[in-house]
Motif scaffolding. Structure first.
Motif: not given
Length: 219
Positions: A8-10, A42-44, A69-70, A92-95
């Protein structure tokens, strides 16, 4: 309930078709010898300008998606090179999950092997999710039911595809090695039968090495 059964997440929208792994994790962040520190990359080039300042217009830099997180991705997400760092950087970025209509094959395998959920839904369901996300000032919250293969939002649910092998790996927190070891007894039984019928093939590499070592020692 299995702790891995529900995610679950945003969800943050990233509707870019053919987003490749060089964009997800640029090459300058691949210099380390381990997995550490990849969240920064990430996606720098999308997240930051040439001076390293955050681009305010980029989705992950906006307050609405600060705790995402998604990702809602475009088609063929993760194409390009086979770098596993793209998956590690996302994690590592929380995804925890990416929802898209299709994924590049190697990226998909890397994600499944590392426990990053990729939910492949139809183009129509992706359009609905993107529309739902953009129509509200509140962040879009998703619930991914891995047991029942459903992506659930406030406007409905979408079925996603996942092989039984990958589903079981995710639910039990296994990589490919761990999944293979579940069949250790069968593997050992097969090896015993095989070498019983082909004894000249057993330990060929070790025997050849020993013979070469003996020969070099006598010269």
């Amino acid at each position: 309930m299995n702790k891995n059964a529900i995610i679950e997440g945003i969800a943050a929208p990233l509707p870019i078709a053919n987003l490749d792994t060089d964009q997800i994790m640029p090459k300058q962040f691949l210099r380390g010898i381990d997995k550490a520190g990849l969240a920064r990359g990430l996606l720098y080039d999308m997240r930051f300008d040439e001076q390293g300042r955050p681009r305010e217009e980029f989705v992950l830099n906006q307050p609405k998606h600060a705790n995402a997180s998604m990702l809602l991705g475009g088609s063929n997400f993760g194409c390009g090179s086979s770098r596993e760092h793209a998956v590690w950087g996302l994690q590592q970025s929380g995804i925890k999950a990416v929802v898209a209509s299709s994924f590049a094959e190697i990226f998909y395998s890397n994600a499944m092997n590392n426990g990053l959920m990729l939910a492949t839904v139809s183009e129509e369901d992706m359009k609905r999710l993107f529309k739902e996300e953009s129509s509200s000032s509140a962040p879009l919250r998703l619930r991914i039911d891995v047991e029942n293969l459903q992506v659930i939002s406030s406007t409905g649910s979408a079925r996603f595809m996942l092989s039984d092998r990958h589903r079981n790996m995710f639910l039990h927190g296994l990589d490919m090695l761990g999944a293979s070891l579940l069949h250790k007894a069968e593997i050992e039984a097969f090896a015993e039968r095989w070498y019983g019928n082909h004894p000249w093939l057993k330990n060929v590499a070790a025997l050849a090495r020993d013979r070469l070592n003996r020969q070099s020692g006598t010269q």
